[in-house]
Scaffold this motif. Sequence first.
Motif, short mmCIF file in Angstrom:
data_model
loop_
_atom_site.label_atom_id
_atom_site.label_comp_id
_atom_site.label_asym_id
_atom_site.label_seq_id
_atom_site.Cartn_x
_atom_site.Cartn_y
_atom_site.Cartn_z
N ILE A 21 1.20 -1.46 0.05
CA ILE A 21 -0.11 0.04 0.08
C ILE A 21 0.90 1.37 -0.04
O ILE A 21 0.53 2.52 -0.66
CB ILE A 21 -1.06 -0.53 0.81
CG1 ILE A 21 -2.28 -1.09 1.03
CG2 ILE A 21 -1.53 1.70 1.69
CD1 ILE A 21 -2.85 -1.45 2.08
N ILE A 22 1.81 0.98 0.99
CA ILE A 22 2.71 2.22 1.22
C ILE A 22 3.63 2.52 -0.52
O ILE A 22 3.62 3.19 -1.15
CB ILE A 22 3.72 2.31 2.22
CG1 ILE A 22 2.98 1.83 3.63
CG2 ILE A 22 5.13 3.47 1.79
CD1 ILE A 22 4.19 1.71 4.41
N TRP A 23 3.90 1.49 -1.02
CA TRP A 23 4.78 1.92 -3.00
C TRP A 23 3.57 2.01 -3.48
O TRP A 23 4.67 2.53 -4.47
CB TRP A 23 5.19 -0.04 -2.92
CG TRP A 23 5.67 0.02 -4.48
CD1 TRP A 23 6.36 0.03 -4.76
CD2 TRP A 23 4.74 -0.38 -5.37
NE1 TRP A 23 7.13 -0.02 -6.05
CE2 TRP A 23 5.50 0.24 -6.71
CE3 TRP A 23 3.30 -0.94 -5.67
CZ2 TRP A 23 4.66 -0.78 -7.97
CZ3 TRP A 23 2.64 -1.24 -6.96
CH2 TRP A 23 3.31 -0.93 -7.93
N THR A 24 2.54 1.70 -3.13
CA THR A 24 1.61 2.81 -4.50
C THR A 24 2.03 4.52 -4.88
O THR A 24 1.59 4.63 -5.34
CB THR A 24 0.18 2.79 -4.32
OG1 THR A 24 -0.54 3.30 -2.98
CG2 THR A 24 -0.27 1.25 -4.31
N LYS A 25 2.43 5.12 -3.46
CA LYS A 25 3.02 6.65 -3.29
C LYS A 25 4.49 6.16 -3.75
O LYS A 25 4.89 7.88 -4.42
CB LYS A 25 2.61 6.08 -2.07
CG LYS A 25 1.55 6.39 -1.37
CD LYS A 25 0.28 7.67 -2.14
CE LYS A 25 -1.07 8.15 -0.94
NZ LYS A 25 -2.35 7.91 -2.22
N PHE A 26 4.97 5.56 -3.79
CA PHE A 26 5.79 5.04 -4.07
C PHE A 26 6.59 4.33 -5.51
O PHE A 26 7.53 3.78 -5.49
CB PHE A 26 7.39 5.17 -3.60
CG PHE A 26 7.26 5.79 -1.73
CD1 PHE A 26 7.23 7.60 -2.06
CD2 PHE A 26 6.07 5.67 -0.88
CE1 PHE A 26 7.08 8.11 -0.89
CE2 PHE A 26 6.12 6.17 0.09
CZ PHE A 26 6.75 7.84 0.10
N LYS A 27 6.13 4.30 -6.43
CA LYS A 27 6.42 3.28 -6.90
C LYS A 27 7.50 4.13 -8.43
O LYS A 27 7.27 5.08 -8.22
CB LYS A 27 5.15 3.36 -8.57
CG LYS A 27 3.64 3.16 -7.93
CD LYS A 27 2.38 2.66 -9.02
CE LYS A 27 1.26 2.19 -8.60
NZ LYS A 27 0.43 2.28 -9.40
N PHE A 88 12.60 2.44 -0.02
CA PHE A 88 11.82 3.17 0.71
C PHE A 88 12.94 4.34 0.43
O PHE A 88 12.61 5.04 0.31
CB PHE A 88 10.79 2.83 1.49
CG PHE A 88 10.05 2.35 1.05
CD1 PHE A 88 8.71 2.27 0.16
CD2 PHE A 88 8.97 1.25 2.03
CE1 PHE A 88 7.89 1.77 -0.32
CE2 PHE A 88 8.18 0.43 1.94
CZ PHE A 88 7.42 0.84 0.62
N HIS A 92 13.96 5.35 -6.07
CA HIS A 92 12.10 4.59 -6.76
C HIS A 92 12.47 4.58 -7.64
O HIS A 92 11.75 4.80 -8.51
CB HIS A 92 10.75 5.14 -6.03
CG HIS A 92 11.32 5.40 -4.63
ND1 HIS A 92 11.45 6.73 -4.74
CD2 HIS A 92 11.62 5.21 -3.34
CE1 HIS A 92 10.99 6.80 -2.92
NE2 HIS A 92 10.83 6.08 -2.43
#
Length: 151
Positions: A21-27, A88, A92
Amino acid sequence: MNFGFSFVGLLFLLMLFVPNIIWTKFKPKDYEKFCERENKTLLFLERIGEVLVTCLALFTAIKFSWSLILAIAFILMIIYEIYWFRYFKSNHTMEDMYKNFLGIPLPGATLPVLAFLLLGIYAKNVFLVISALILGIGHIGIHHMHKKELT
């Protein structure tokens, strides 16, 4: 094999979903370009595997007792969390996402698949084992193709 709510399965799924879920902000940069070229069969297997693993991990009554198999599965998930911390803190990029971690190739795909495979073995649930294998074929296959595109 017993069915019922599993707190062990919930813990593993939380360890899987929270970083994603956090990854969706840091693709990674250009990630969408890679997604456009994904093999549809592998994508289908990945999606089916995701649904099956999620449902079976949550609803396979896993009685907690100390076991080497469960400990290894949990350690794999801890390494998976550490992999995400490394990502993270990175720039990225696709290269950052697909770097080996502790000698493990494609750690973002390999670690959780192996952990859920071991969880299925620990729970003596052949359906969870098969579901993890289906997920692995799709998920690891897609990530392998992405990594090949980088080189």
